[in-house]
Scaffold this motif. Structure first.
Motif, PDB file in Angstrom:
ATOM      1  N   ILE A 163     -20.401  -8.254  19.575  1.00 52.56           N
ATOM      2  CA  ILE A 163     -19.621  -9.326  20.182  1.00 52.56           C
ATOM      3  C   ILE A 163     -20.209 -10.654  19.715  1.00 52.56           C
ATOM      4  N   LEU A 164     -19.389 -11.489  19.056  1.00 53.04           N
ATOM      5  CA  LEU A 164     -19.855 -12.776  18.547  1.00 53.04           C
ATOM      6  C   LEU A 164     -19.659 -13.841  19.619  1.00 53.04           C
ATOM      7  N   LEU A 165     -20.694 -14.633  19.873  1.00 56.46           N
ATOM      8  CA  LEU A 165     -20.747 -15.461  21.073  1.00 56.46           C
ATOM      9  C   LEU A 165     -20.619 -16.955  20.826  1.00 56.46           C
ATOM     10  N   GLN A 166     -20.719 -17.410  19.582  1.00 58.99           N
ATOM     11  CA  GLN A 166     -20.500 -18.828  19.276  1.00 58.99           C
ATOM     12  C   GLN A 166     -19.040 -19.018  18.845  1.00 58.99           C
ATOM     13  N   PRO A 167     -18.573 -20.271  18.718  1.00 60.35           N
ATOM     14  CA  PRO A 167     -17.183 -20.491  18.289  1.00 60.35           C
ATOM     15  C   PRO A 167     -16.887 -19.880  16.918  1.00 60.35           C
ATOM     16  N   TRP A 184     -32.067 -25.125  16.313  1.00 62.72           N
ATOM     17  CA  TRP A 184     -33.086 -26.083  16.712  1.00 62.72           C
ATOM     18  C   TRP A 184     -32.442 -27.466  16.834  1.00 62.72           C
ATOM     19  N   PRO A 185     -33.090 -28.416  17.531  1.00 61.12           N
ATOM     20  CA  PRO A 185     -32.487 -29.751  17.701  1.00 61.12           C
ATOM     21  C   PRO A 185     -32.323 -30.485  16.379  1.00 61.12           C
ATOM     22  N   LEU A 186     -31.124 -31.026  16.172  1.00 59.97           N
ATOM     23  CA  LEU A 186     -30.826 -31.858  15.015  1.00 59.97           C
ATOM     24  C   LEU A 186     -30.389 -33.214  15.551  1.00 59.97           C
ATOM     25  N   PRO A 187     -31.229 -34.229  15.447  1.00 58.32           N
ATOM     26  CA  PRO A 187     -30.932 -35.526  16.056  1.00 58.32           C
ATOM     27  C   PRO A 187     -29.577 -36.076  15.628  1.00 58.32           C
ATOM     28  N   GLY A 188     -28.812 -36.510  16.629  1.00 59.48           N
ATOM     29  CA  GLY A 188     -27.496 -37.080  16.376  1.00 59.48           C
ATOM     30  C   GLY A 188     -26.398 -36.068  16.198  1.00 59.48           C
ATOM     31  N   ARG A 189     -26.752 -34.780  16.227  1.00 60.67           N
ATOM     32  CA  ARG A 189     -25.723 -33.742  16.060  1.00 60.67           C
ATOM     33  C   ARG A 189     -25.638 -32.849  17.285  1.00 60.67           C
ATOM     34  N   ASN A 190     -26.638 -31.990  17.468  1.00 62.59           N
ATOM     35  CA  ASN A 190     -26.526 -31.051  18.586  1.00 62.59           C
ATOM     36  C   ASN A 190     -27.387 -31.429  19.779  1.00 62.59           C
ATOM     37  N   ASP A 191     -28.070 -32.598  19.700  1.00 58.41           N
ATOM     38  CA  ASP A 191     -28.859 -33.047  20.845  1.00 58.41           C
ATOM     39  C   ASP A 191     -28.179 -34.173  21.607  1.00 58.41           C
ATOM     40  N   THR A 192     -26.912 -34.424  21.284  1.00 58.70           N
ATOM     41  CA  THR A 192     -26.138 -35.482  21.937  1.00 58.70           C
ATOM     42  C   THR A 192     -25.269 -34.881  23.045  1.00 58.70           C
ATOM     43  N   CYS A 227     -22.226 -33.467  25.163  1.00 61.03           N
ATOM     44  CA  CYS A 227     -21.011 -32.749  24.763  1.00 61.03           C
ATOM     45  C   CYS A 227     -19.827 -33.712  24.739  1.00 61.03           C
ATOM     46  N   GLY A 228     -19.015 -33.618  23.707  1.00 63.69           N
ATOM     47  CA  GLY A 228     -17.838 -34.463  23.583  1.00 63.69           C
ATOM     48  C   GLY A 228     -18.083 -35.773  22.887  1.00 63.69           C
ATOM     49  N   SER A 229     -19.340 -36.125  22.621  1.00 62.06           N
ATOM     50  CA  SER A 229     -19.616 -37.379  21.924  1.00 62.06           C
ATOM     51  C   SER A 229     -19.293 -37.231  20.443  1.00 62.06           C
ATOM     52  N   PRO A 230     -19.036 -38.350  19.736  1.00 60.92           N
ATOM     53  CA  PRO A 230     -18.669 -38.264  18.312  1.00 60.92           C
ATOM     54  C   PRO A 230     -19.730 -37.535  17.483  1.00 60.92           C
ATOM     55  N   GLY A 231     -19.287 -36.586  16.668  1.00 61.67           N
ATOM     56  CA  GLY A 231     -20.173 -35.851  15.797  1.00 61.67           C
ATOM     57  C   GLY A 231     -20.979 -34.745  16.461  1.00 61.67           C
ATOM     58  N   HIS A 232     -20.741 -34.529  17.769  1.00 59.27           N
ATOM     59  CA  HIS A 232     -21.526 -33.521  18.482  1.00 59.27           C
ATOM     60  C   HIS A 232     -21.119 -32.103  18.079  1.00 59.27           C
ATOM     61  N   THR A 233     -22.113 -31.250  17.881  1.00 62.02           N
ATOM     62  CA  THR A 233     -21.873 -29.812  17.737  1.00 62.02           C
ATOM     63  C   THR A 233     -22.602 -29.111  18.880  1.00 62.02           C
ATOM     64  N   CYS A 234     -21.986 -28.084  19.429  1.00 62.31           N
ATOM     65  CA  CYS A 234     -22.491 -27.504  20.675  1.00 62.31           C
ATOM     66  C   CYS A 234     -23.289 -26.222  20.457  1.00 62.31           C
ATOM     67  N   ASP A 235     -23.759 -26.004  19.242  1.00 63.49           N
ATOM     68  CA  ASP A 235     -24.492 -24.771  18.955  1.00 63.49           C
ATOM     69  C   ASP A 235     -25.760 -24.642  19.786  1.00 63.49           C
TER      70      ASP A 235
END
Length: 375
Positions: A40-44, A77-85, A87-95
Motif C-alpha cells: 500500500i503506497l502512502l504518499q501522494p 529530511w527537512p529541505l528549507p523553503g520546501r517541506n519545512d514551510t 501546509c498550503g504555502s507557496p512552493g510547499h511539499t508535504c512529504d
C-alpha cells in the motif's frame, strides 16, 4: 502481510523539473516487496497528480491511515523553503509532514515494525529512531552507520543474468564522457575527476548545476527528462561516479553505477570512494583527473570487443544490487525486529516466573502471612 510504503518520487518518467534518483529502481523495489507483502503506497501519487500518468503495478494507494502490519519508509529530511514551510504555502511539499504523520501513528503509537531506508544518508546518527525497538535502519553504504543494515538499490536478477556486454557497448557513442546527476555536494569530485578530462574529450552533463563559473569549459545541458538521461549513458563511452564526501567515506554507491553499466557506459571510480574496487575492475579506478583523462583516451581508442571485456567485469560486480539480495535484507530486518520482540517477551515471562517463585517461596516460609493485618 500488509506493508505500507512511503516514498516521495515517481514510478515512471515523472516530470523534468524535479530531483528524483529513484526512477530507475523504484518500480523494481515495489515489485520485489510485493512478492512477499500486500503493498500500500502512502504518499501522494505524483505520477498521476504531476505527470498525468497512471503507472500500474502490484500495489494500491491510500492517503489515510489504513491498517498495516509493517511500514517501509524512504527517509525524507527537512529541505528549507520546501517541506519545512506551513501546509498550503507557496512552493510547499508535504512529504515531510506526511512522513511524520505515518511515523507518529504506526511506529511511535502502535509499535508497527518499521524500516527506514536512509538513501541520502541524512538521518542523524543520534536520532532516537535508530534505537527504537520497532525500527531498523537500512543504509546504501558498504560501511553503514552503527546498527544499520546495508541495502542497495535493486536491479532485477533477470536483467543482470541476461545482460550481454557485447550488445550493451554497441551503438553510436558520440560522447567520450558524460555525467548524469545533480550538483549537490559533488564539487570536490567534479573538480578533481571530471573537469580535467572534460578539457580534451567531447562530453555532456545533465542535471541541476547552478554554481558552475569555475568550469567555463564544461558543457552543462541542464535538467532533462529521465529517458533523456538514460539515452546519454547509451551514447557515451564513459562516466564518472561522483560522490559527496559522506557517500565516498562510507562506500555509498548510488543508482548511477548500474544505470551506466546497463547502458554500456563504462564508469570511472574515484579511488577515495571506500570499497570502490569491489564494484569496478582496477583499470577503471582513478586517483585524479590526469588518470581519468588517460583511461578515457584508452577506452576511446579501444574497439568494442575490448570495451565489452571491461564491461563484463563491471557486470560481474553488480551482484550486490540484485533484487533478490535486497529482498533478503528486508526479510532479515523484519525478522530481527520480531526476534527482538520475542526476546523482550521472554524477558517479561522470565521476570514474571521469578516473581511467582519468590511469592511461592514466601508463602512456604510463612503460611500465615506475617504481613497480614490482625483481625
Amino acid at each position: 502481510m500488509r506493508l505500507g510504503y512511503s516514498h516521495w518520487g515517481f514510478l515512471g518518467d515523472g516530470v523534468t523539473d524535479t530531483p528524483d534518483g529513484g526512477r530507475s529502481w523504484r518500480s523494481t523495489m515495489l515489485t520485489t516487496l510485493a512478492a512477499d507483502h500486500r503493498l500500500i503506497l502512502l504518499q501522494p501519487n505524483r505520477d498521476q497528480l504531476e505527470a498525468g500518468h497512471d503507472v500500474p503495478g502490484p500495489y494500491s494507494w491510500d492517503s489515510g491511515l489504513p491498517d498495516l502490519d509493517a511500514l517501509f519508509v524512504e527517509w525524507r529530511w527537512p529541505l528549507p523553503g520546501r517541506n519545512d514551510t506551513p501546509c498550503g504555502s507557496p512552493g510547499h511539499t508535504c512529504d515531510l509532514h506526511r512522513q511524520q504523520e505515518l511515523l507518529n501513528h504506526y511506529t511511535l503509537r502502535l509499535g508497527v515494525p518499521t524500516l527506514l531506508w536512509d538513501l541520502d544518508k541524512t538521518l542523524a546518527d543520534d536520532d532516537p529512531l535508530r534505537t527504537h525497538p520497532a525500527v531498523r535502519v537500512l543504509d546504501p553504504a558498504t560501511h553503514p552507520a552503527p546498527g544499520a543494515l546495508t541495502m542497495r538499490v535493486p536491479v532485477f536478477d533477470e536483467v543482470l543474468d541476461g545482460a550481454d556486454p557485447e550488445h550493451l557497448v554497441g551503438g553510436s557513442r558520440i560522447w567520450s564522457l558524460c555525467y548524469v546527476g545533480n550538483q549537490y555536494g559533488r564539487d570536490e569530485h567534479f573538480d578533481r575527476f571530471f573537469a580535467p578530462p572534460a578539457r580534451r574529450h567531447p562530453h555532456q552533463v545533465i542535471g541541476k548545476w547552478t554554481d558552475t563559473a569555475r568550469w567555463p569549459h564544461v558543457h552543462f545541458a541542464g535538467r532533462q527528462g529521465f529517458a533523456a538521461s538514460q539515452r546519454l549513458h547509451a551514447r557515451s563511452v564513459t562516466t564518472v561516479l561522483l560522490a559527496p564526501p559522506r557517500y565516498a567515506a562510507t562506500g555509498s554507491m548510488s543508482q548511477r553505477l548500474p544505470e551506466a553499466v546497463l547502458a554500456g557506459c563504462l564508469p570511472l571510480g574515484p579511488a577515495d570512494i571506500a570499497g570502490i574496487r569491489d564494484f569496478l575492475p582496477p583499470e577503471l579506478v582513478v586517483r585524479d583527473g590526469k588518470a581519468a583523462d588517460l583511461v578515457i583516451s584508452n577506452l576511446d581508442a579501444f574497439g568494442q570487443n575490448n570495451r565489452a571485456e571491461v564491461l563484463a567485469q563491471c557486470l560481474d560486480r553488480l551482484g550486490p544490487f540484485r533484487a533478490s539480495r535486497q529482498r533478503a535484507v528486508v526479510q532479515a530486518a523484519f525478522a530481527d525486529i520480531a526476534g527482538g520482540r520475542a526476546a523482550d517477551a521472554r524477558t517479561d515471562i522470565n521476570a514474571m516466573h521469578r516473581s511467582v517463585l519468590r511469592t511461592l517461596s514466601d508463602l512456604a516460609s510463612d503460611p500465615a502471612g506475617t504481613d497480614a493485618s490482625p483481625r
